[in-house]
Scaffold this active site. Sequence first.
Site, PDB file in Angstrom:
ATOM      1  N   ASP A   1     -38.570  -5.414   8.789  1.00 42.05           N
ATOM      2  CA  ASP A   1     -39.671  -6.337   8.509  1.00 42.05           C
ATOM      3  C   ASP A   1     -40.974  -5.676   8.920  1.00 42.05           C
ATOM      4  O   ASP A   1     -41.022  -4.929   9.909  1.00 42.05           O
ATOM      5  CB  ASP A   1     -39.493  -7.653   9.267  1.00 42.05           C
ATOM      6  CG  ASP A   1     -38.315  -8.473   8.746  1.00 42.05           C
ATOM      7  OD1 ASP A   1     -37.996  -8.344   7.552  1.00 42.05           O
ATOM      8  OD2 ASP A   1     -37.726  -9.222   9.540  1.00 42.05           O
TER       9      ASP A   1
ATOM     10  N   ASP B   1     -38.301 -11.114   1.431  1.00 40.63           N
ATOM     11  CA  ASP B   1     -38.504 -12.492   1.883  1.00 40.63           C
ATOM     12  C   ASP B   1     -39.513 -13.222   1.002  1.00 40.63           C
ATOM     13  O   ASP B   1     -39.344 -14.413   0.708  1.00 40.63           O
ATOM     14  CB  ASP B   1     -38.990 -12.498   3.340  1.00 40.63           C
ATOM     15  CG  ASP B   1     -37.967 -11.924   4.292  1.00 40.63           C
ATOM     16  OD1 ASP B   1     -36.770 -12.027   3.990  1.00 40.63           O
ATOM     17  OD2 ASP B   1     -38.373 -11.361   5.327  1.00 40.63           O
TER      18      ASP B   1
END
Length: 219
Positions: free
Chosen positions: A156, A170
């Site tokens: 991330d 995401d």
Amino acid sequence: MSSTPAGADPASELPPDRPDDGAVSDVPATAAGPQVARRLGIWSLGLAALVLAIDQLTKWWALMALAPGVPVPLLGELLQLRLVFNPGAALSLATGYTWVLTIVVVAVVVVILAALRRLGSRGWALALGLLLGGALGNLVDRLVRDPGFARGHVVDMIDYAGFFVGNVADIAIVAAAALIVVLSFRGIGLDGRRHVADEKDAPSTSEPSGQDGRSEGTA
């Protein structure tokens, strides 16, 4: 020129199994045929491949350009780049169950691939393409990254005001979820049919009434 016998019904002259002009088909106009479903399915797969490629390229860039945990402001503290490795789901949930999440994502991918065979809606094609690409993007991380197969940590790098850190996969998943909510609210199914009946087509629930205005069968 052939003539029709007197008294004969002209409709009887039509050949069998051949509908008269203006006949209405029993198949709804929005029903998806195999060719439509195949075309939309291919389009969804192409979109999923694009999302997967962008997701993995941005993760590769983040690993090369960012130091773990060090924020790089984009819009002050509202939006930053910060490299983290997430062993769990969104918001770092289920951190100790990475292998379970891997199984769940594999099941989701299988369900999406099966659904592509019934596509008849461009909206659903877009939603499933985004969802499939996002699911595959994070699944690749879980399969190939440290600490091991099916236990890999997801990369991330997009920090949203300190609330959570995500990635391109995401974003695609959230966009797909929002689109699915809209399609479901509008009553549009995978095949493109609207499943919300119009009020004028709803059967009447009132009891038949007699000439005096009272319901039959009442004293």
